[in-house]
Design a protein around this motif. Structure first.
Motif, PDB file in Angstrom:
ATOM      1  N   PRO A  89      37.345  69.812  54.414  1.00 41.90           N
ATOM      2  CA  PRO A  89      39.207  69.828  53.203  1.00 41.90           C
ATOM      3  C   PRO A  89      38.569  68.979  52.327  1.00 41.90           C
ATOM      4  O   PRO A  89      39.103  69.298  51.563  1.00 41.90           O
ATOM      5  CB  PRO A  89      40.110  69.006  54.278  1.00 41.90           C
ATOM      6  CG  PRO A  89      39.487  69.448  55.633  1.00 41.90           C
ATOM      7  CD  PRO A  89      38.374  69.045  55.682  1.00 41.90           C
ATOM      8  N   GLN A  90      38.021  67.722  52.277  1.00 36.49           N
ATOM      9  CA  GLN A  90      37.344  66.781  51.110  1.00 36.49           C
ATOM     10  C   GLN A  90      36.936  67.413  50.385  1.00 36.49           C
ATOM     11  O   GLN A  90      36.953  67.686  48.788  1.00 36.49           O
ATOM     12  CB  GLN A  90      36.982  65.722  52.107  1.00 36.49           C
ATOM     13  CG  GLN A  90      37.060  64.531  50.154  1.00 36.49           C
ATOM     14  CD  GLN A  90      36.846  62.715  51.221  1.00 36.49           C
ATOM     15  OE1 GLN A  90      36.822  62.748  51.867  1.00 36.49           O
ATOM     16  NE2 GLN A  90      36.640  62.428  49.680  1.00 36.49           N
ATOM     17  N   GLN A  91      35.631  67.798  50.743  1.00 37.75           N
ATOM     18  CA  GLN A  91      34.767  68.510  49.950  1.00 37.75           C
ATOM     19  C   GLN A  91      35.645  69.762  49.789  1.00 37.75           C
ATOM     20  O   GLN A  91      34.845  70.590  48.017  1.00 37.75           O
ATOM     21  CB  GLN A  91      34.093  69.320  50.611  1.00 37.75           C
ATOM     22  CG  GLN A  91      32.132  69.494  49.899  1.00 37.75           C
ATOM     23  CD  GLN A  91      30.727  69.466  50.848  1.00 37.75           C
ATOM     24  OE1 GLN A  91      31.081  70.248  51.900  1.00 37.75           O
ATOM     25  NE2 GLN A  91      30.133  68.964  49.903  1.00 37.75           N
ATOM     26  N   ALA A  92      36.151  71.113  50.183  1.00 41.85           N
ATOM     27  CA  ALA A  92      36.430  72.027  49.782  1.00 41.85           C
ATOM     28  C   ALA A  92      37.418  71.735  48.206  1.00 41.85           C
ATOM     29  O   ALA A  92      37.624  72.953  47.679  1.00 41.85           O
ATOM     30  CB  ALA A  92      38.107  72.540  50.701  1.00 41.85           C
ATOM     31  N   ALA A  93      38.598  70.933  48.321  1.00 42.28           N
ATOM     32  CA  ALA A  93      38.982  70.215  47.404  1.00 42.28           C
ATOM     33  C   ALA A  93      38.131  69.944  46.333  1.00 42.28           C
ATOM     34  O   ALA A  93      38.238  70.167  44.958  1.00 42.28           O
ATOM     35  CB  ALA A  93      39.787  68.814  47.812  1.00 42.28           C
ATOM     36  N   GLN A  94      37.332  69.498  45.870  1.00 38.80           N
ATOM     37  CA  GLN A  94      36.480  69.153  45.452  1.00 38.80           C
ATOM     38  C   GLN A  94      35.355  70.072  44.837  1.00 38.80           C
ATOM     39  O   GLN A  94      35.529  70.505  43.456  1.00 38.80           O
ATOM     40  CB  GLN A  94      35.305  68.046  46.133  1.00 38.80           C
ATOM     41  CG  GLN A  94      33.851  68.021  44.741  1.00 38.80           C
ATOM     42  CD  GLN A  94      32.680  67.160  45.578  1.00 38.80           C
ATOM     43  OE1 GLN A  94      32.240  67.193  46.613  1.00 38.80           O
ATOM     44  NE2 GLN A  94      31.527  66.536  44.979  1.00 38.80           N
ATOM     45  N   VAL A  95      34.856  71.204  45.395  1.00 39.88           N
ATOM     46  CA  VAL A  95      34.923  72.675  44.904  1.00 39.88           C
ATOM     47  C   VAL A  95      35.353  72.614  43.752  1.00 39.88           C
ATOM     48  O   VAL A  95      35.728  73.412  42.800  1.00 39.88           O
ATOM     49  CB  VAL A  95      34.592  74.107  45.878  1.00 39.88           C
ATOM     50  CG1 VAL A  95      33.914  75.016  45.126  1.00 39.88           C
ATOM     51  CG2 VAL A  95      33.287  72.502  46.248  1.00 39.88           C
ATOM     52  N   VAL A  96      37.032  72.442  44.500  1.00 44.89           N
ATOM     53  CA  VAL A  96      38.180  73.552  43.531  1.00 44.89           C
ATOM     54  C   VAL A  96      38.556  73.072  42.251  1.00 44.89           C
ATOM     55  O   VAL A  96      38.574  73.430  41.220  1.00 44.89           O
ATOM     56  CB  VAL A  96      39.176  73.521  44.321  1.00 44.89           C
ATOM     57  CG1 VAL A  96      40.335  74.311  43.173  1.00 44.89           C
ATOM     58  CG2 VAL A  96      38.757  74.602  45.388  1.00 44.89           C
ATOM     59  N   ARG A  97      38.246  71.531  42.400  1.00 42.88           N
ATOM     60  CA  ARG A  97      38.369  70.327  41.138  1.00 42.88           C
ATOM     61  C   ARG A  97      37.066  70.701  40.498  1.00 42.88           C
ATOM     62  O   ARG A  97      37.369  70.522  38.854  1.00 42.88           O
ATOM     63  CB  ARG A  97      38.535  69.110  41.587  1.00 42.88           C
ATOM     64  CG  ARG A  97      39.964  68.641  41.664  1.00 42.88           C
ATOM     65  CD  ARG A  97      40.126  67.324  41.817  1.00 42.88           C
ATOM     66  NE  ARG A  97      38.571  66.922  42.661  1.00 42.88           N
ATOM     67  CZ  ARG A  97      38.570  66.514  44.333  1.00 42.88           C
ATOM     68  NH1 ARG A  97      39.450  66.722  44.898  1.00 42.88           N
ATOM     69  NH2 ARG A  97      37.553  65.709  44.373  1.00 42.88           N
ATOM     70  N   ALA A  98      35.803  71.363  40.902  1.00 42.64           N
ATOM     71  CA  ALA A  98      35.148  71.110  39.903  1.00 42.64           C
ATOM     72  C   ALA A  98      35.099  72.471  39.162  1.00 42.64           C
ATOM     73  O   ALA A  98      34.565  72.152  38.209  1.00 42.64           O
ATOM     74  CB  ALA A  98      33.553  71.603  40.966  1.00 42.64           C
ATOM     75  N   ALA A  99      35.588  73.416  39.946  1.00 37.82           N
ATOM     76  CA  ALA A  99      35.588  75.097  38.902  1.00 37.82           C
ATOM     77  C   ALA A  99      36.464  74.463  38.044  1.00 37.82           C
ATOM     78  O   ALA A  99      36.514  74.859  36.856  1.00 37.82           O
ATOM     79  CB  ALA A  99      35.717  75.953  40.063  1.00 37.82           C
ATOM     80  N   ALA A 100      37.992  74.313  38.267  1.00 42.50           N
ATOM     81  CA  ALA A 100      38.729  73.811  37.135  1.00 42.50           C
ATOM     82  C   ALA A 100      38.304  73.307  36.279  1.00 42.50           C
ATOM     83  O   ALA A 100      39.006  73.383  34.663  1.00 42.50           O
ATOM     84  CB  ALA A 100      39.980  72.958  38.306  1.00 42.50           C
TER      85      ALA A 100
END
Length: 303
Positions: free
Chosen positions: A90-101
């Protein structure tokens, strides 16, 4: 060399723009399997988007596999059951979403002064259209897969194309991060080709613990660290009880390079970029000129 397993990319390799396997390539792969070889379709696609080609090649009859999501999930063609999957925590998935934004926001912030200069008047509709076009051309979308559904942050042409190519349902979730409670295996970041290629290095820099590669001019694939097609080749070889050196791989994109590195023999399609052709053991014909069949012929002839 007659490979014990053949790893075949799909788009630009097995099929061309018409999304069809040429008759000669189909017949050659069927013969290869009748002679004891195993075909593994290895693609950035979800396995549901690969199954139509697997059925045509009778992978379920001959013990073939789908290596989906750039190797993030292995599925038996005979049972359609997942043999192995590497999901994002979960923490890494959230990191991917933040990186794209954050990558999108940084790029658009840099463009903002030019857009403001274009708006000489709030009643200048031509300027407003220019700004709107600029925003669209400098936007990134992010999507992932939940079973047979493509989950996307917003509706745009590349999301629709991915849905149609893989025969998926499409679900739009503006609050994309909140929809990720299912353990995604791969993220897809889409954008206009020129813009995506320009910001991709920044996106990749923000994701040091992930694998990131541009698989199409308008798509960047994001998978967990260590997940790539080379890993899939090694995993399937282990399941089959064969040496990776006794396997062969054929593809046309940068995401095929890891399987080239692990296979005993490799071929790039004639339609592949130069850096992919240089990395392969040989270059075969294009996908519409039976390149996969020609590669098999060459291998079995000792070439």
């Amino acid at each position: 060399m007659r490979p014990k397993a053949l790893f075949v990319d799909i788009d630009g390799t097995l099929v061309g723009i018409r999304q069809e396997i040429t008759p000669r390539t189909r017949d050659r792969l069927l013969q290869y399997q009748r002679d004891g070889g195993v075909v593994v379709l290895c693609s950035a696609r979800p396995w549901a988007g690969m199954e139509q080609y697997g059925r045509e090649l009778q992978l379920e009859r001959y013990g073939g596999y789908y290596a989906a999501f750039n190797g993030g999930q292995l599925v038996s063609a005979a049972t359609l059951q997942s043999v192995e999957a590497c999901a994002f925590p979960p923490q890494q998935a959230a990191q991917v979403v933040r990186a794209a934004a954050e990558t999108e926001r940084a790029a658009q912030t840099a463009l903002l002064p030019g857009w403001q200069a274009a708006c000489r008047s709030w009643l200048d509709l031509a300027a407003a259209r220019t700004v709107a076009d600029g925003v669209a051309a400098s936007s990134l979308n992010i999507m992932t897969y939940r079973g047979g559904t493509l989950v996307a942050r917003r509706l745009e042409p590349y999301a629709v194309a991915e849905m149609m190519a893989n025969r998926l349902k499409l679900e739009i979730c503006p609050d994309f991060a909140a929809a990720l409670g299912f353990g995604p295996v791969k993220f897809l970041v889409s954008g206009e080709p020129g813009f995506l290629s320009r910001v991709f290095p920044e996106l990749k820099r923000r994701l040091p613990d992930c694998e990131a590669v541009i698989s199409d001019p308008f798509f960047a694939e994001i998978t967990p660290k260590g997940v790539d097609k080379g890993r899939a080749l090694t995993a399937v070889a282990r399941l089959l009880g064969v040496d990776p050196a006794d396997c062969a791989a054929v593809g046309d994109s940068a995401n095929d390079l890891p399987m080239f590195a692990r296979a005993g023999a490799s071929a790039a399609m004639a339609n592949a970029p130069e850096e992919v052709r240089r990395a392969a053991g040989c270059v075969t014909a294009g996908c519409d000129e039976d390149g996969v069949a020609q590669f098999l012929d060459r291998l079995e002839a000792g070439g």
